[in-house]
Design an enzyme around this catalytic site. Structure first.
Site, PDB file in Angstrom:
ATOM      1  N   GLY A   1       0.850  -1.206   0.000  1.00  0.00           N
ATOM      2  CA  GLY A   1       0.000   0.000   0.000  1.00  0.00           C
ATOM      3  C   GLY A   1       0.877   1.244   0.000  1.00  0.00           C
TER       4      GLY A   1
ATOM      5  N   ARG B   1       1.060  -4.981  -5.059  1.00  0.00           N
ATOM      6  CA  ARG B   1       1.362  -6.176  -4.258  1.00  0.00           C
ATOM      7  C   ARG B   1       1.584  -7.280  -5.284  1.00  0.00           C
ATOM      8  NH1 ARG B   1      -2.683  -3.578  -0.928  1.00  0.00           N
ATOM      9  NH2 ARG B   1      -1.657  -2.943   0.993  1.00  0.00           N
TER      10      ARG B   1
ATOM     11  N   ASP C   1       5.839  -5.472   5.620  1.00  0.00           N
ATOM     12  CA  ASP C   1       6.500  -6.758   5.899  1.00  0.00           C
ATOM     13  C   ASP C   1       6.488  -7.722   4.709  1.00  0.00           C
ATOM     14  OD1 ASP C   1       3.834  -7.341   6.207  1.00  0.00           O
ATOM     15  OD2 ASP C   1       4.167  -8.774   7.831  1.00  0.00           O
TER      16      ASP C   1
ATOM     17  N   THR D   1       4.778   2.047   5.345  1.00  0.00           N
ATOM     18  CA  THR D   1       3.397   1.599   5.540  1.00  0.00           C
ATOM     19  C   THR D   1       2.750   2.470   6.601  1.00  0.00           C
ATOM     20  OG1 THR D   1       1.968  -0.148   6.424  1.00  0.00           O
ATOM     21  CG2 THR D   1       4.273  -0.258   7.061  1.00  0.00           C
TER      22      THR D   1
ATOM     23  N   ASP E   1       0.577   1.458   8.582  1.00  0.00           N
ATOM     24  CA  ASP E   1       0.003   0.606   9.631  1.00  0.00           C
ATOM     25  C   ASP E   1       0.778   0.583  10.953  1.00  0.00           C
ATOM     26  OD1 ASP E   1      -1.939  -0.023   7.783  1.00  0.00           O
ATOM     27  OD2 ASP E   1      -0.963  -1.872   7.131  1.00  0.00           O
TER      28      ASP E   1
ATOM     29  N   ASP F   1       2.916  -1.581  11.882  1.00  0.00           N
ATOM     30  CA  ASP F   1       2.714  -2.960  12.351  1.00  0.00           C
ATOM     31  C   ASP F   1       4.009  -3.780  12.354  1.00  0.00           C
ATOM     32  OD1 ASP F   1       3.003  -2.948   9.607  1.00  0.00           O
ATOM     33  OD2 ASP F   1       1.343  -4.325   9.210  1.00  0.00           O
TER      34      ASP F   1
ATOM     35  N   ARG G   1      -4.795  -2.400   9.063  1.00  0.00           N
ATOM     36  CA  ARG G   1      -4.735  -3.853   8.868  1.00  0.00           C
ATOM     37  C   ARG G   1      -4.928  -4.565  10.210  1.00  0.00           C
ATOM     38  NH1 ARG G   1      -2.890  -6.468   4.225  1.00  0.00           N
ATOM     39  NH2 ARG G   1      -1.943  -4.585   3.473  1.00  0.00           N
TER      40      ARG G   1
HETATM   41  O1  F6P Z   1      -1.170  -1.569   4.490  1.00  0.00           O
HETATM   42  C1  F6P Z   1      -1.828  -0.357   4.283  1.00  0.00           C
HETATM   43  C2  F6P Z   1      -3.312  -0.586   4.143  1.00  0.00           C
HETATM   44  O2  F6P Z   1      -3.927   0.664   3.897  1.00  0.00           O
HETATM   45  C3  F6P Z   1      -3.974  -1.271   5.324  1.00  0.00           C
HETATM   46  O3  F6P Z   1      -4.217  -0.380   6.374  1.00  0.00           O
HETATM   47  C4  F6P Z   1      -5.212  -1.814   4.677  1.00  0.00           C
HETATM   48  O4  F6P Z   1      -5.700  -2.947   5.355  1.00  0.00           O
HETATM   49  C5  F6P Z   1      -4.737  -2.207   3.301  1.00  0.00           C
HETATM   50  O5  F6P Z   1      -3.585  -1.429   3.040  1.00  0.00           O
HETATM   51  C6  F6P Z   1      -5.759  -1.962   2.231  1.00  0.00           C
HETATM   52  O6  F6P Z   1      -5.216  -2.391   1.026  1.00  0.00           O
HETATM   53  P1  F6P Z   1      -5.860  -2.051  -0.394  1.00  0.00           P
HETATM   54  O7  F6P Z   1      -5.647  -0.593  -0.626  1.00  0.00           O
HETATM   55  O8  F6P Z   1      -5.105  -2.899  -1.340  1.00  0.00           O
HETATM   56  O9  F6P Z   1      -7.296  -2.401  -0.273  1.00  0.00           O
END
Ligand code: F6P
Length: 357
Positions: free
Chosen positions: A14, A81, A112, A134, A136, A138, A180
């Site tokens: 992301g 991704r 990660d 990120t 997050d 995390d 997340r």
């Molecule tokens: O990792 C960043 C993030 O925004 C998380 O907080 C969230 O769960 C995920 O990416 C959402 O991913 P996408 O934008 O692919 O739906």
């Protein structure tokens, strides 16, 4: 090989505020050290020729281009991704592609999943440095990830506005933030805004206790209480037939309709006999302009990445991840950064305090 002459950089996973600033920092520091920087588009996909225009996937990052992206939101390099990267044969292809382009080392800005990919590339002889991009927060090895501070600031700004409207209408609010499986954005937003309730994926929660808490707050005269809810915490609800509450009110609800923020606001409205509204903050957290903290963190991380790469990159078998410890940027081996035995700290006392005060 003593030190790399040509290095690559990519953003993966992301997008997060500060990614561009980190690219700029790497580019400026690399330029000073006489290293050539190649930007790889759309994460690891750019190494695999998977896009419609593979000829554009790797770009020389000339200083004129780079300086212009500093103020751009999102990630100039694009991101993705890359699921195929989980396969060893695909990673071999990527390593081959890097070698073919003369790219001797790689800076990976991501979370990660991206770090796991980088660690595997290190094993294939491509020295990698990770910058934790990120929102997050995390990753257990670092006190902060790039973009987290900005995401929290966006949420705080949004919640302050929502609480103002909540006060005007004597109407509680449910606000969903990202993260997340990590509740840090929710917790930080809650304490910074004075929100009275928080739900995070780290903790089990109970709908009836939540409704009791809201009823209590309303009785005490707080008619605009705010619940901050972190995404992905629905499975942490103790068993409760919330669909029956909705169905009993005469509304249509199906067996496979999942619980979400809007439905949670509705259930609270029905259980507590009060209006309530839900807001999902969403991508405004990721597409924001980085705060000064994140921009400066990006600069320090980029500078450290280049410093590491100008050392003996042949000793990089485990690669390095850059993080923050005691408020200062530091580096550690990828394997250490990804160590599953090191549990991310979650402040349970603070969680209970927010939900009690
Ligand atoms: O990792 C960043 C993030 O925004 C998380 O907080 C969230 O769960 C995920 O990416 C959402 O991913 P996408 O934008 O692919 O739906």
């Amino acid at each position: 090989m003593d030190k790399a002459k040509r290095i690559g950089i990519l953003t993966s996973g992301g997008d997060s505020p500060g990614m561009n600033a980190a690219v700029v920092s790497v580019a400026r520091c690399a330029n000073e050290k006489g290293l050539q920087l190649m930007g790889i588009k759309r994460g690891y996909n750019g190494l695999l020729g998977l896009s419609d225009r593979p000829e554009d996937d790797i770009e020389y990052m000339a200083m004129e281009t780079v300086l212009d992206i500093m103020d751009m939101r999102g990630t100039y390099l694009r991101t993705a991704r890359c699921l195929p990267f989980l396969k060893p044969e695909v990673r071999m292809e990527a390593a081959k592609s890097l070698k073919k382009q003369g790219i001797e080392a790689l800076v990976v800005i991501g979370g990660d999943g991206s770090y796991h990919g980088a660690l595997e590339l290190c094993k294939l002889g491509i020295p990698c440095i990770g910058i934790p991009g990120t929102i997050d927060n995390d990753l257990s090895y670092t006190e902060a990830t790039l973009g987290y501070d900005t995401a929290v600031n966006v949420c705080v700004e949004a919640v302050r506005s929502i609480r103002a409207t909540s006060r005007s209408h004597d109407r509680p609010a449910v606000v969903e933030v990202m993260g997340r499986n990590c509740g840090d954005i929710a917790m930080r937003t809650a304490i910074a805004t004075g929100a009275e309730m928080v739900i995070v994926p780290e903790m089990e929660w109970d709908m009836l206790e939540l409704a009791d808490r809201l009823r209590y707050l309303i009785q005490k005269g707080n008619t605009r209480a705010t619940l901050i809810i972190s995404e992905h915490c629905w499975h942490k609800m103790k068993p409760f037939d919330w669909r029956k509450v909705i169905a009993d009110s005469g509304r249509i609800i199906h067996e496979d309709d999942p619980l979400n923020s809007e439905r949670l606001a509705l259930v609270l409205k029905l259980l507590c006999n009060t209006e309530s509204r839900a807001t999902v903050i969403g991508y405004t957290q990721r597409g924001a302009i980085p705060t000064a903290y994140d921009s400066a963190f990006a600069f320090d991380a980029g500078r450290m990445a280049v410093d590491l790469l100008t050392k003996d990159v042949a000793s990089f078998q485990n690669g390095y991840a850059i993080g923050v410890h005691d408020g200062r940027v530091y580096s550690t081996a990828f394997a250490d950064a990804l160590d599953e035995n090191r549990k991310k700290f979650f402040d349970e006392d603070l969680y209970h305090l927010i939900n009690r005060l």
